[in-house]
Design a protein around this motif. Structure first.
Motif, short mmCIF file in Angstrom:
data_model
loop_
_atom_site.label_atom_id
_atom_site.label_comp_id
_atom_site.label_asym_id
_atom_site.label_seq_id
_atom_site.Cartn_x
_atom_site.Cartn_y
_atom_site.Cartn_z
N VAL A 1 -21.15 -3.04 0.33
CA VAL A 1 -21.16 -4.42 0.79
C VAL A 1 -19.78 -5.01 0.53
CG1 VAL A 1 -22.28 -6.68 0.63
CG2 VAL A 1 -23.60 -4.58 0.15
N GLY A 2 -19.13 -5.47 1.60
CA GLY A 2 -17.79 -6.03 1.47
C GLY A 2 -17.79 -7.54 1.69
N LEU A 3 -17.28 -8.28 0.71
CA LEU A 3 -17.07 -9.72 0.85
C LEU A 3 -15.62 -9.95 1.23
CD1 LEU A 3 -18.95 -10.67 -2.41
CD2 LEU A 3 -19.63 -11.50 -0.15
N ALA A 4 -15.39 -10.41 2.46
CA ALA A 4 -14.03 -10.64 2.96
C ALA A 4 -13.13 -9.43 2.76
CB ALA A 4 -13.41 -11.88 2.31
N PRO A 5 -13.57 -8.24 3.16
CA PRO A 5 -12.76 -7.04 2.95
C PRO A 5 -11.66 -6.92 4.00
CG PRO A 5 -14.75 -6.46 4.13
CD PRO A 5 -14.85 -7.94 3.83
N ASP A 6 -10.50 -6.42 3.59
CA ASP A 6 -9.42 -6.24 4.56
C ASP A 6 -9.48 -4.83 5.14
OD1 ASP A 6 -8.75 -5.29 2.06
OD2 ASP A 6 -6.64 -5.82 2.20
N ASN A 7 -10.55 -4.56 5.87
CA ASN A 7 -10.81 -3.22 6.38
C ASN A 7 -9.75 -2.70 7.33
OD1 ASN A 7 -13.24 -2.34 5.09
ND2 ASN A 7 -14.36 -3.89 6.25
N HIS A 8 -9.13 -3.61 8.05
CA HIS A 8 -8.08 -3.19 8.99
C HIS A 8 -6.75 -3.87 8.65
CE1 HIS A 8 -11.93 -2.43 11.10
NE2 HIS A 8 -11.33 -1.30 11.39
N GLY A 9 -6.63 -4.26 7.40
CA GLY A 9 -5.38 -4.87 6.95
C GLY A 9 -5.32 -6.35 7.28
N THR A 10 -4.21 -6.94 6.95
CA THR A 10 -4.03 -8.37 7.21
C THR A 10 -2.60 -8.66 7.61
OG1 THR A 10 -4.13 -10.59 6.22
CG2 THR A 10 -3.57 -8.76 4.75
N THR A 11 -2.44 -9.69 8.41
CA THR A 11 -1.10 -10.18 8.75
C THR A 11 -0.74 -11.39 7.92
OG1 THR A 11 -1.91 -11.70 10.45
CG2 THR A 11 -1.44 -9.43 11.14
N LEU A 12 -1.66 -11.84 7.03
CA LEU A 12 -1.44 -13.08 6.28
C LEU A 12 -0.94 -14.20 7.19
CD1 LEU A 12 0.12 -11.78 2.94
CD2 LEU A 12 -2.13 -12.78 3.27
N LEU A 13 -1.73 -14.45 8.25
CA LEU A 13 -1.38 -15.47 9.25
C LEU A 13 0.01 -15.22 9.84
CD1 LEU A 13 -2.77 -18.77 7.68
CD2 LEU A 13 -3.67 -17.51 9.62
N GLY A 14 0.37 -13.94 9.95
CA GLY A 14 1.65 -13.58 10.54
C GLY A 14 2.81 -13.58 9.58
N LEU A 15 2.59 -13.98 8.32
CA LEU A 15 3.71 -14.05 7.39
C LEU A 15 4.32 -12.69 7.10
CD1 LEU A 15 2.49 -16.72 4.83
CD2 LEU A 15 4.22 -16.97 6.58
N THR A 16 3.51 -11.63 7.18
CA THR A 16 4.09 -10.31 6.92
C THR A 16 5.10 -9.92 8.00
OG1 THR A 16 2.22 -9.25 8.05
CG2 THR A 16 2.10 -9.47 5.64
N LYS A 17 5.01 -10.56 9.16
CA LYS A 17 5.98 -10.28 10.21
C LYS A 17 7.37 -10.81 9.87
CE LYS A 17 2.47 -10.25 13.85
NZ LYS A 17 1.98 -10.88 15.11
N LEU A 18 7.42 -11.67 8.84
CA LEU A 18 8.72 -12.20 8.41
C LEU A 18 9.47 -11.22 7.52
CD1 LEU A 18 7.72 -15.87 7.50
CD2 LEU A 18 8.85 -15.08 9.58
N LEU A 19 8.79 -10.20 7.00
CA LEU A 19 9.42 -9.29 6.05
C LEU A 19 10.71 -8.66 6.59
CD1 LEU A 19 6.34 -7.50 4.43
CD2 LEU A 19 7.87 -9.15 3.36
N PRO A 20 10.74 -8.22 7.86
CA PRO A 20 11.98 -7.61 8.35
C PRO A 20 13.18 -8.56 8.33
CG PRO A 20 10.14 -7.04 9.78
CD PRO A 20 9.65 -8.12 8.85
N HIS A 21 12.93 -9.87 8.27
CA HIS A 21 14.03 -10.83 8.26
C HIS A 21 14.61 -11.05 6.86
CE1 HIS A 21 13.23 -11.86 12.44
NE2 HIS A 21 11.93 -11.93 12.13
N PHE A 22 14.00 -10.42 5.86
CA PHE A 22 14.49 -10.54 4.48
C PHE A 22 14.85 -9.14 4.01
CE2 PHE A 22 11.77 -14.16 5.19
CZ PHE A 22 12.47 -15.21 4.61
N PRO A 23 16.12 -8.77 4.13
CA PRO A 23 16.54 -7.40 3.80
C PRO A 23 16.09 -6.99 2.41
CG PRO A 23 18.33 -8.61 4.83
CD PRO A 23 17.24 -9.61 4.58
N GLY A 24 15.44 -5.85 2.34
CA GLY A 24 14.99 -5.32 1.06
C GLY A 24 13.61 -5.76 0.63
N ALA A 25 13.05 -6.80 1.27
CA ALA A 25 11.75 -7.33 0.83
C ALA A 25 10.64 -6.30 1.02
CB ALA A 25 11.42 -8.61 1.57
#
Length: 305
Positions: free
Chosen positions: A172-196
């Motif tokens: 039983v999963g409560l709010a499981p990230d079964n297919h990952g998350t984009t954190l409302l797209g914030l993870t897409k910002l990672l490439p703009h921060f070298p080394g992050a």
């Protein structure tokens, strides 16, 4: 909820991740150490284990009843631990006659209390050892697993790759990230921060593994979401601001039930944390999933059930 408030939770999580990565001295001081190392023992007791046992869970003398023949293993989420995550649900299940257990996993060197940060495949190995310990103590042939966030997704690795399907009846999963998350797209910002991105991968691999499209999730979901013989329930909320989009939590396959809380109670406002910590409507659905033969309808009135 205002847009800036929606963004605050995931932004804080991302900043906390980077902070944890930059302040873990044991990892930073030994760059030659493999990032997959987890120094804490798989079965090491949490600081609150005694308190949990006195509250009725993590009692290894507990023997499952005829009504509830399987022990329940609770698996906490990222940045959580075996006690704090379950101060609401564990007593709820104990009061209904279940033998309830919870473990700590994914510990990082030099980072106390905040678990679930280590490589998820290694965390699944810790879960495997803990389930074996619970089954040996209780004498039950199988357990049920209830997890929150990463704790609802990580057990799927155990089921699929570590032989867990032979030892688990239901997940039983409560709010499981079964297919990952984009954190409302914030993870897409990672490439703009070298080394992050490298920082996350090297110092908090458990976070990197949860980003949608990660190698870990690609492996986990290849060939289908489920394995035969296990019953799956996913309980999600439309207001989840961490595992986004919320429907990515749902699974596809046989013996799967996907539940959205607001379909059961339209005025339920739980977000990602509340669904695992305090939401008795979600807890009622957990109880239904653990004992479908005695299930009763979940409604807004379930908060007092």
């Amino acid at each position: 909820m205002l847009p800036w408030k929606r963004a605050f939770g995931p932004l804080a999580a991302l900043l906390l991740a980077v902070s944890a990565a930059t302040t873990a001295p044991a990892v930073a001081a030994t760059p030659t150490a493999p990032p997959t190392a987890v120094t804490a023992p798989a079965l090491a007791p949490a600081s609150g284990t005694a308190a949990a046992a006195s509250s009725g869970w993590n009692d290894f003398s507990c023997k499952p009843s005829t009504a509830h023949p399987r022990p329940v293993v609770l698996v906490h989420g990222t940045f959580a631990n075996s006690v704090d995550n379950w101060l609401g649900l564990a007593p709820y299940l104990v009061n209904r006659g279940y033998c309830v257990f919870s473990l700590d996993y994914g510990q990082l060197p030099g980072v106390p209390f905040f678990n679930g940060l280590g490589p998820i495949d290694k965390s699944a190995e810790q879960l495997s050892a803990y389930v074996d310990r619970v089954l040996a103590a209780t004498g039950a042939p199988k357990a049920d697993i209830v997890g929150h966030s990463q704790g609802g997704m990580m057990p799927r690795y155990y089921l699929k790759f570590l032989g867990g399907a032979q030892k688990v009846n239901a997940l039983v999963g409560l709010a499981p990230d079964n297919h990952g998350t984009t954190l409302l797209g914030l993870t897409k910002l990672l490439p703009h921060f070298p080394g992050a991105e490298d920082l996350l991968n090297e110092n908090t691999p458990g976070l990197a593994d949860q980003i949608a499209g990660s190698p870990f999730l690609t492996k986990l979901n290849a060939g289908g979401d489920t394995v035969p013989g296990v019953k799956y329930t996913v309980i999600a909320t439309r207001y989840d601001q961490v595992v986004t989009p919320y429907r990515s939590q749902f699974l596809t396959g046989p013996d799967v039930r996907n539940v959205t809380l607001q379909d059961l109670c339209a005025v339920n406002l739980s977000e990602h944390l509340a669904i695992g910590l305090i939401d008795r409507i979600a807890f009622h659905e957990v109880a239904n999933a653990l004992d479908p033969g005695r299930a009763t309808p979940t409604t807004c009135a379930s908060v007092i059930g």
